[in-house]
Scaffold this motif. Sequence first.
Motif, PDB file in Angstrom:
ATOM      1  N   PRO A  58     -63.719  30.395 -19.757  1.00 30.33           N
ATOM      2  CA  PRO A  58     -63.584  29.759 -20.981  1.00 30.33           C
ATOM      3  C   PRO A  58     -64.470  30.476 -22.025  1.00 30.33           C
ATOM      4  CG  PRO A  58     -64.142  28.491 -19.054  1.00 30.33           C
ATOM      5  CD  PRO A  58     -64.293  29.695 -18.584  1.00 30.33           C
ATOM      6  N   VAL A  59     -63.944  30.464 -23.314  1.00 35.91           N
ATOM      7  CA  VAL A  59     -64.744  30.935 -24.307  1.00 35.91           C
ATOM      8  C   VAL A  59     -65.991  30.588 -24.594  1.00 35.91           C
ATOM      9  CG1 VAL A  59     -64.675  32.001 -26.863  1.00 35.91           C
ATOM     10  CG2 VAL A  59     -62.331  32.124 -25.187  1.00 35.91           C
ATOM     11  N   GLY A  60     -65.945  29.333 -24.611  1.00 34.38           N
ATOM     12  CA  GLY A  60     -67.139  28.462 -25.005  1.00 34.38           C
ATOM     13  C   GLY A  60     -68.234  28.709 -23.991  1.00 34.38           C
ATOM     14  N   THR A  61     -68.090  28.558 -22.618  1.00 30.68           N
ATOM     15  CA  THR A  61     -68.991  28.709 -21.683  1.00 30.68           C
ATOM     16  C   THR A  61     -69.743  30.216 -21.712  1.00 30.68           C
ATOM     17  OG1 THR A  61     -67.909  27.188 -20.342  1.00 30.68           O
ATOM     18  CG2 THR A  61     -69.260  28.791 -19.251  1.00 30.68           C
ATOM     19  N   THR A  62     -68.727  31.164 -21.908  1.00 27.10           N
ATOM     20  CA  THR A  62     -69.147  32.462 -21.878  1.00 27.10           C
ATOM     21  C   THR A  62     -70.197  32.945 -22.996  1.00 27.10           C
ATOM     22  OG1 THR A  62     -66.780  33.354 -21.097  1.00 27.10           O
ATOM     23  CG2 THR A  62     -68.105  35.035 -22.295  1.00 27.10           C
ATOM     24  N   MET A  63     -69.627  32.264 -24.059  1.00 25.87           N
ATOM     25  CA  MET A  63     -70.738  32.212 -25.324  1.00 25.87           C
ATOM     26  C   MET A  63     -71.982  31.988 -24.949  1.00 25.87           C
ATOM     27  SD  MET A  63     -68.197  31.555 -28.491  1.00 25.87           S
ATOM     28  CE  MET A  63     -69.471  31.721 -29.709  1.00 25.87           C
ATOM     29  N   LEU A  64     -72.006  30.661 -24.410  1.00 23.65           N
ATOM     30  CA  LEU A  64     -73.296  30.112 -24.036  1.00 23.65           C
ATOM     31  C   LEU A  64     -74.020  30.922 -23.105  1.00 23.65           C
ATOM     32  CD1 LEU A  64     -75.041  27.488 -24.245  1.00 23.65           C
ATOM     33  CD2 LEU A  64     -73.930  26.409 -22.471  1.00 23.65           C
ATOM     34  N   VAL A  65     -73.371  31.476 -21.865  1.00 17.56           N
ATOM     35  CA  VAL A  65     -74.086  32.090 -20.979  1.00 17.56           C
ATOM     36  C   VAL A  65     -74.750  33.465 -21.474  1.00 17.56           C
ATOM     37  CG1 VAL A  65     -73.656  33.661 -18.849  1.00 17.56           C
ATOM     38  CG2 VAL A  65     -72.847  31.335 -19.078  1.00 17.56           C
ATOM     39  N   LEU A  66     -73.826  34.069 -22.415  1.00 16.59           N
ATOM     40  CA  LEU A  66     -74.198  35.412 -23.170  1.00 16.59           C
ATOM     41  C   LEU A  66     -75.740  35.112 -23.933  1.00 16.59           C
ATOM     42  CD1 LEU A  66     -71.029  37.126 -23.823  1.00 16.59           C
ATOM     43  CD2 LEU A  66     -72.454  37.538 -22.130  1.00 16.59           C
ATOM     44  N   ASN A  67     -75.560  33.734 -24.585  1.00 21.61           N
ATOM     45  CA  ASN A  67     -76.679  33.648 -25.331  1.00 21.61           C
ATOM     46  C   ASN A  67     -78.096  33.410 -24.833  1.00 21.61           C
ATOM     47  OD1 ASN A  67     -76.272  33.390 -28.456  1.00 21.61           O
ATOM     48  ND2 ASN A  67     -74.661  31.922 -28.060  1.00 21.61           N
ATOM     49  N   ILE A  68     -77.855  33.066 -23.641  1.00 21.80           N
ATOM     50  CA  ILE A  68     -79.026  32.804 -22.707  1.00 21.80           C
ATOM     51  C   ILE A  68     -80.028  33.672 -22.649  1.00 21.80           C
ATOM     52  CG2 ILE A  68     -80.225  31.838 -20.573  1.00 21.80           C
ATOM     53  CD1 ILE A  68     -77.672  30.145 -20.106  1.00 21.80           C
ATOM     54  N   PRO A  69     -79.564  35.012 -21.986  1.00 14.34           N
ATOM     55  CA  PRO A  69     -80.640  36.306 -22.349  1.00 14.34           C
ATOM     56  C   PRO A  69     -81.069  36.542 -23.732  1.00 14.34           C
ATOM     57  CG  PRO A  69     -78.315  36.924 -21.749  1.00 14.34           C
ATOM     58  CD  PRO A  69     -78.266  35.410 -21.636  1.00 14.34           C
ATOM     59  N   LEU A  70     -80.079  36.428 -24.721  1.00 13.88           N
ATOM     60  CA  LEU A  70     -80.614  36.689 -26.190  1.00 13.88           C
ATOM     61  C   LEU A  70     -81.521  35.733 -26.422  1.00 13.88           C
ATOM     62  CD1 LEU A  70     -76.921  37.492 -27.843  1.00 13.88           C
ATOM     63  CD2 LEU A  70     -78.990  39.035 -27.213  1.00 13.88           C
ATOM     64  N   PHE A  71     -81.556  34.438 -26.318  1.00 11.52           N
ATOM     65  CA  PHE A  71     -82.711  33.707 -26.479  1.00 11.52           C
ATOM     66  C   PHE A  71     -83.789  34.014 -25.564  1.00 11.52           C
ATOM     67  CE2 PHE A  71     -79.439  30.494 -28.059  1.00 11.52           C
ATOM     68  CZ  PHE A  71     -79.941  30.344 -29.315  1.00 11.52           C
ATOM     69  N   ILE A  92     -73.687  23.153 -28.935  1.00  8.63           N
ATOM     70  CA  ILE A  92     -72.567  22.314 -29.627  1.00  8.63           C
ATOM     71  C   ILE A  92     -71.415  23.117 -29.719  1.00  8.63           C
ATOM     72  CG2 ILE A  92     -71.650  21.227 -31.735  1.00  8.63           C
ATOM     73  CD1 ILE A  92     -73.539  19.225 -30.090  1.00  8.63           C
ATOM     74  N   LEU A  93     -71.531  24.385 -30.445  1.00  9.74           N
ATOM     75  CA  LEU A  93     -70.425  25.182 -30.618  1.00  9.74           C
ATOM     76  C   LEU A  93     -69.719  25.684 -29.331  1.00  9.74           C
ATOM     77  CD1 LEU A  93     -68.620  27.238 -32.224  1.00  9.74           C
ATOM     78  CD2 LEU A  93     -70.122  28.748 -32.405  1.00  9.74           C
ATOM     79  N   SER A  94     -70.327  26.030 -28.518  1.00  9.00           N
ATOM     80  CA  SER A  94     -69.877  26.307 -27.113  1.00  9.00           C
ATOM     81  C   SER A  94     -69.221  25.129 -26.592  1.00  9.00           C
ATOM     82  CB  SER A  94     -70.933  26.592 -26.082  1.00  9.00           C
ATOM     83  OG  SER A  94     -71.846  27.863 -26.483  1.00  9.00           O
ATOM     84  N   VAL A  95     -69.778  23.800 -26.524  1.00  8.91           N
ATOM     85  CA  VAL A  95     -69.079  22.541 -25.725  1.00  8.91           C
ATOM     86  C   VAL A  95     -67.705  22.533 -26.859  1.00  8.91           C
ATOM     87  CG1 VAL A  95     -69.362  20.258 -25.645  1.00  8.91           C
ATOM     88  CG2 VAL A  95     -71.311  21.867 -24.898  1.00  8.91           C
ATOM     89  N   MET A  96     -67.629  22.638 -28.017  1.00  4.56           N
ATOM     90  CA  MET A  96     -66.725  22.215 -29.025  1.00  4.56           C
ATOM     91  C   MET A  96     -65.457  23.185 -28.630  1.00  4.56           C
ATOM     92  SD  MET A  96     -67.848  20.448 -32.235  1.00  4.56           S
ATOM     93  CE  MET A  96     -68.367  18.877 -32.279  1.00  4.56           C
ATOM     94  N   ILE A  97     -65.884  24.311 -28.434  1.00  2.00           N
ATOM     95  CA  ILE A  97     -64.765  25.412 -28.281  1.00  2.00           C
ATOM     96  C   ILE A  97     -63.934  25.109 -26.883  1.00  2.00           C
ATOM     97  CG2 ILE A  97     -64.217  28.005 -27.653  1.00  2.00           C
ATOM     98  CD1 ILE A  97     -66.443  28.750 -29.478  1.00  2.00           C
ATOM     99  N   ASP A  98     -64.747  24.922 -25.861  1.00  2.00           N
ATOM    100  CA  ASP A  98     -64.166  24.515 -24.484  1.00  2.00           C
ATOM    101  C   ASP A  98     -63.221  23.158 -24.658  1.00  2.00           C
ATOM    102  OD1 ASP A  98     -64.725  27.001 -23.507  1.00  2.00           O
ATOM    103  OD2 ASP A  98     -66.443  26.468 -22.432  1.00  2.00           O
TER     104      ASP A  98
END
Length: 287
Positions: A58-71, A92-98
Amino acid sequence: MLKLSLKRLFSDWKSYFLIIIGSAMTAASINMFLTPNKIAPGGLSGIGIVLYYLFGLPVGTTMLVLNIPLFILGIRHLGGVFGVKTLFSTVILSVMIDSTTFLPVLTREPLLASIYGGIMMGAGLGLVFRSGATTGGTDLAAKIIHKFIPFLTLGQLLLAVDFSVIVFAAVVFGDYELALYAIITLFVGSQVIDGILEGVNFAKAVFIISNKSQYISERIMKDLDRGVTGLGGKGMYTGKDKVVLMCILKRTEIPIIKSIVKEIDSNAFVILTDVREVLGEGFKSYE
């Protein structure tokens, strides 16, 4: 004190509301235009689209997972400058995308998808940025890299990161035309973001240099009901002091002021320039 507290509370709610609306628009652009046409316009959303086609993630979940190490890196190297609003907007963006994958695909024409996807994404991200937040991703990555490569500007680094994602997507999909469409989306989106953040070119600033500045200013104030400011100037060739008139106008008033100047002093020097945003009486009110 109570009035100030209520005003601040309303402002905070307004900011979070803008984040939600902006995230919804961004999610819609990804699901209705970009993902179905394999257009990856840089950023973590672009990586998410590529991984979606490679592994079905899922695009949104992937974005959220990739953001974790960046944060985590951001907290370590930047001191957590992104704040609560950015954390909120990222989730919110990740949840809304999925959760909006059910939205219909509006076009299978890549050019249309790149243009309208860029418009909708730019509008959505513009609202998020206007609220004082970001969506993490490449913005945060660029700031982290800038910490180690300070001789490059944030803008240059952001462009390099996004361009790398676009090239990566083109290689994976084996279609370099998709990279060209992604660049269109990136450009259109950036223009829309600038329009939302800085205002659309709806006004003009006019500077008038004339020996009859007093008469011209009186006519402008009388005929257009616009304020005029006299700036101190000096003709370097003649050595004489001059008054440079400055006035902010709406586009429809430009022909009128040209006619006034021509009638009073046809030798006057007139400069017209775009104004991104005007706050004050007769234009846009302060927020």
